[in-house]
Design an enzyme around this catalytic site. Structure first.
Site, short mmCIF file in Angstrom:
data_model
loop_
_atom_site.label_atom_id
_atom_site.label_comp_id
_atom_site.label_asym_id
_atom_site.label_seq_id
_atom_site.Cartn_x
_atom_site.Cartn_y
_atom_site.Cartn_z
N GLU A 117 0.88 -1.18 0.00
CA GLU A 117 0.00 0.00 0.00
C GLU A 117 0.91 1.22 0.00
OE1 GLU A 117 -3.04 -0.07 -0.43
OE2 GLU A 117 -3.80 -1.97 0.32
N CYS A 173 -1.95 9.19 2.21
CA CYS A 173 -1.72 8.63 0.88
C CYS A 173 -2.92 8.85 -0.02
CB CYS A 173 -1.43 7.14 1.01
SG CYS A 173 -2.71 6.30 1.98
P1 NAD Z 1 8.40 4.83 4.63
O1 NAD Z 1 8.28 4.06 3.37
O2 NAD Z 1 9.58 5.69 4.83
O3 NAD Z 1 8.34 3.87 5.89
C1 NAD Z 1 7.31 2.93 6.07
C2 NAD Z 1 7.82 1.82 6.97
O4 NAD Z 1 8.85 1.12 6.26
C3 NAD Z 1 8.44 2.30 8.28
O5 NAD Z 1 8.11 1.40 9.31
C4 NAD Z 1 9.93 2.24 7.96
O6 NAD Z 1 10.74 2.10 9.12
C5 NAD Z 1 10.00 1.01 7.09
N1 NAD Z 1 11.19 0.91 6.23
C6 NAD Z 1 12.02 1.91 5.84
N2 NAD Z 1 13.04 1.40 5.09
C7 NAD Z 1 12.82 0.08 4.98
C8 NAD Z 1 13.51 -0.99 4.32
N3 NAD Z 1 14.64 -0.79 3.61
N4 NAD Z 1 12.99 -2.24 4.41
C9 NAD Z 1 11.85 -2.47 5.09
N5 NAD Z 1 11.18 -1.51 5.76
C10 NAD Z 1 11.65 -0.25 5.71
O7 NAD Z 1 7.04 5.67 4.74
P2 NAD Z 1 6.63 6.70 5.86
O8 NAD Z 1 7.41 7.95 5.63
O9 NAD Z 1 6.66 6.04 7.18
O10 NAD Z 1 5.08 6.94 5.45
C11 NAD Z 1 4.69 7.80 4.44
C12 NAD Z 1 4.47 7.06 3.13
O11 NAD Z 1 3.52 6.01 3.34
C13 NAD Z 1 3.86 7.94 2.06
O12 NAD Z 1 4.50 7.70 0.83
C14 NAD Z 1 2.42 7.48 1.99
O13 NAD Z 1 1.78 7.70 0.77
C15 NAD Z 1 2.54 6.04 2.31
N6 NAD Z 1 1.26 5.53 2.81
C16 NAD Z 1 0.51 4.70 2.03
C17 NAD Z 1 -0.72 4.25 2.47
C18 NAD Z 1 -1.59 3.34 1.64
O14 NAD Z 1 -2.44 2.67 2.22
N7 NAD Z 1 -1.42 3.26 0.35
C19 NAD Z 1 -1.18 4.63 3.71
C20 NAD Z 1 -0.40 5.47 4.49
C21 NAD Z 1 0.84 5.90 4.04
#
Ligand code: NAD
Length: 471
Positions: free
Chosen positions: A244, A278
Site C-alpha cells: 500500500e 496517501c
Molecule cells: P516509509 O516508506 O519511509 O516507511 C514505512 C515503513 O517502512 C516504516 O516502518 C519504515 O521504518 C520502514 N522501512 C524503511 N526502510 C525500509 C527498508 N529498507 N525495508 C523495510 N522496511 C523499511 O514511509 P513513511 O514515511 O513512514 O510513510 C509515508 C508514506 O507512506 C507515504 O509515501 C504514503 O503515501 C505512504 N502511505 C501509504 C498508504 C496506503 O495505504 N497506500 C497509507 C499510508 C501511508
C-alpha cells in the site's frame, strides 16, 4: 519523558538485544518527549521464530475461536481510547477530528474482520476439486507513522481471521503509540507468539522481515520507494506481498458541481490528516469555464482550515510529523514557486502566529501543469495543486497521467455521468461527492500505488493460499 525500552515477543514485553536509542519528539512543540530502544536483526529473528513456532497450532483454530479473539482485541483497544488519543496527539500532532476517528477505526477493524470471517467460505467445490483456502504462513507487517493504530490493527485483524501468525514493525517514530497499543493487544490474551511487535529501523528490522526465508508474506504500507525495496528483498524467496504505497489523487470538480457542497469537500479530502495521507486528493482539476470562480472560492475557504495545536478542537491542520518531513514540504512549496505555479494561499514558512513546531501553511498553487514536479510527486503535506481542463476527455487524461493510482474524487450533480467517469479512472477507489469510507470494500492502488488489496474479503483472500484437492 517516556522511556520505551521493550519489544513484544512470544506474548511478553522483553528488553531488546538491540541497543540503539532514538529520540521521540512532539512535533507541535519540537520538544523531546522520550526515547525508544530499537530492536536489531537478532530481535527480528527472535520475533520470526516465535511466530513460526505459534503458526501450526494457530492455523488449526476454527472460525469461532478467531472471531472471539477479534472481539477481545477490539474491546481491548476501545477500552483505552482516551490514552491512545492522547498519545497520538502528543507524538504525532494529529488534530482532534482525526484522533477521534483513528482510535475508533482501529478498534472497529477487528469487528469488521470478524464480520467478514462469519460469512467467509474457506472450502469451496469447483467441479471435481475441493478447494481450501489455507493460511499463507508467517506474515510480516511493516507500517508507517501517519496512522499507526489503524495500520497495525487492520493488518493484525486480517492475520487473525486467516489463521496466520504475524511479526509487526511499526514506524520507529510512533513508539509511544505502539507501546500503548501493544499493551491493549496484550490484554486480549492471545496464544503466545501469534503476534509479535518489534520497534526498529526500517533498514534493520524492516529489511530482515522483508528477506527472511521463514516469512511467507509481507504486508507493507509506506512509500513507493521503500515498497520497491521490500519487493526486491522478497523476490529471492518469492514472498507474497501486499504493498500500500503513495498517491497523488485527482480531485475532479465537474462543471455541473454545486460549489457550496464541493469546495468544502475538495479541501477536506485534499488536506486530510494535515496532508499526510496517501489518499489525499492533492491535484484539484477544474474546467477552464469555472476556473476563476473555483480558485477564488478555494482561496477564501482554505482560511477556515485552521492550523495549530491538537489541544484546540477547532484545529484542522496539525504539524508535519518530523523536522525532516517539514523541510521536505517546505522544499516542495519553494519548488512550486520556482516552477512558475501561482501561489494563491499559504506559501513557505510557518502559519501566521505560530513560531514553534513543524507546522506548514495550508498552501494552494493555481495554474499548475501536469508536467510540474509539484503535480507529479507526492508531497505529503497540506499543499494542493489546481490544474485546469477543457473538457471531460482532458480531465480523465490528466487524472490518469500519473504513476500513482490510489484514490480519486469526483464532485458533480449527475450521478450517472460520474459513474461512467469513475469506470475510466485508473485507481483502486473513486469517491463520489465525498462519500464516507466503506470498511469492507477493497482498498489499494493501481500502478505504482501498490500491489494487492486490503480490507474485507479481498483483504482476507490475500492472507490465504488456495489448495485444490481432486478426487
Ligand atoms: P516509509 O516508506 O519511509 O516507511 C514505512 C515503513 O517502512 C516504516 O516502518 C519504515 O521504518 C520502514 N522501512 C524503511 N526502510 C525500509 C527498508 N529498507 N525495508 C523495510 N522496511 C523499511 O514511509 P513513511 O514515511 O513512514 O510513510 C509515508 C508514506 O507512506 C507515504 O509515501 C504514503 O503515501 C505512504 N502511505 C501509504 C498508504 C496506503 O495505504 N497506500 C497509507 C499510508 C501511508
Amino acid at each position: 519523558m517516556r522511556i520505551i525500552d521493550k519489544i513484544y515477543i512470544d506474548g511478553q514485553f522483553i528488553t531488546p538485544h538491540g541497543t540503539e536509542i532514538a529520540d521521540l519528539q512532539n512535533p507541535s512543540t519540537e520538544e523531546k518527549i522520550g526515547t525508544v530502544r530499537l530492536g536489531d536483526v537478532e530481535d527480528a529473528k527472535a520475533a520470526i521464530a516465535a511466530a513460526k513456532r505459534a503458526f501450526p497450532a494457530f492455523a488449526r483454530t476454527g472460525k469461532r475461536e478467531r472471531i472471539a479473539m477479534l472481539e477481545h482485541l477490539s474491546d481491548a483497544v476501545a477500552a483505552r481510547n482516551a490514552e491512545l488519543t492522547e498519545a497520538m496527539a502528543t507524538e504525532y500532532g494529529a488534530p482532534q477530528y482525526f484522533t477521534g476517528f483513528a482510535v475508533v477505526h482501529a478498534a472497529s477493524s477487528f469487528r469488521h474482520m470478524a464480520e467478514v470471517l462469519k460469512d467467509y467460505k474457506f472450502t469451496r467445490r469447483i467441479g471435481r476439486a475441493e478447494v481450501t483456502m489455507q493460511p499463507i504462513g508467517v506474515t510480516a507487517a511493516i507500517t508507517p507513522w501517519n496512522s499507526n493504530y489503524g495500520f497495525i490493527c487492520a493488518k493484525l485483524a486480517t492475520a487473525i481471521a486467516a489463521g496466520t501468525t504475524i511479526v509487526i514493525k511499526p514506524s520507529e517514530m510512533s513508539a509511544v503509540q505502539t507501546q500503548l497499543l501493544t499493551e491493549c493487544l496484550h490484554e486480549a490474551d492471545l496464544p503466545m507468539g501469534v503476534f509479535n511487535i518489534v520497534n526498529g529501523r526500517g533498514d534493520v528490522v524492516g529489511a530482515e522481515f522483508s528477506r527472511h526465508p521463514d516469512i511467507a508474506k509481507v504486508t507493507f504500507t509506506g512509500s513507493t520507494a521503500v515498497g520497491r525495496q521490500v519487493l526486491r528483498a522478497g523476490a529471492e524467496t518469492l514472498k507474497r506481498v501486499t504493498l500500500e504505497l503513495g498517491g497523488k489523487g485527482p480531485n475532479i470538480i465537474l462543471d455541473d458541481a454545486d460549489l457550496n457542497r464541493a469546495i468544502p469537500t475538495v479541501l477536506r479530502v485534499g488536506l486530510m490528516n494535515s496532508g499526510q495521507a496517501c489518499i489525499a486528493g492533492t491535484r484539484v482539476l477544474v474546467s477552464e469555464a469555472r476556473k476563476a470562480e473555483v480558485i477564488e472560492r478555494l482561496r477564501v475557504e482554505i482560511a477556515t482550515f485552521k492550523p495549530g495545536m491538537p489541544s484546540d478542537p477547532a484545529v484542522m491542520i496539525g504539524p508535519m510529523v518530523s523536522q525532516k518531513q517539514y523541510e521536505r514540504v517546505q522544499a516542495y512549496i519553494r519548488l512550486g514557486v520556482d516552477e512558475g505555479a501561482e501561489l494563491i494561499a499559504g506559501g513557505p514558512g510557518r502559519p501566521q502566529g505560530i513560531s514553534h513546531g513543524w507546522f506548514s501553511q495550508p498552501t494552494i498553487f493555481a495554474n499548475v501543469t501536469n508536467d510540474m514536479r509539484i503535480a507529479r510527486e507526492e508531497i505529503f503535506g497540506p499543499v494542493l495543486s489546481v490544474l485546469s481542463y477543457q473538457d471531460e476527455e482532458e480531465a480523465i487524461h490528466i487524472a490518469n497521467d500519473t504513476s500513482y493510482g490510489l484514490q480519486a474524487y469526483l464532485h458533480g450533480t449527475d450521478m450517472e455521468r460520474m459513474q461512467k467517469l469513475a469506470s475510466r479512472l485508473d485507481c483502486g477507489r473513486v469517491v463520489i461527492n465525498g462519500a464516507p469510507h466503506e470498511p469492507l470494500a477493497p482498498f489499494g492502488g493501481m500502478k505504482q500505488s501498490g500491489i494487492g488489496r486490503e480490507f474485507g474479503s479481498f483483504g482476507l483472500d490475500a492472507f490465504l493460499e488456495p489448495k485444490a484437492v481432486l478426487t
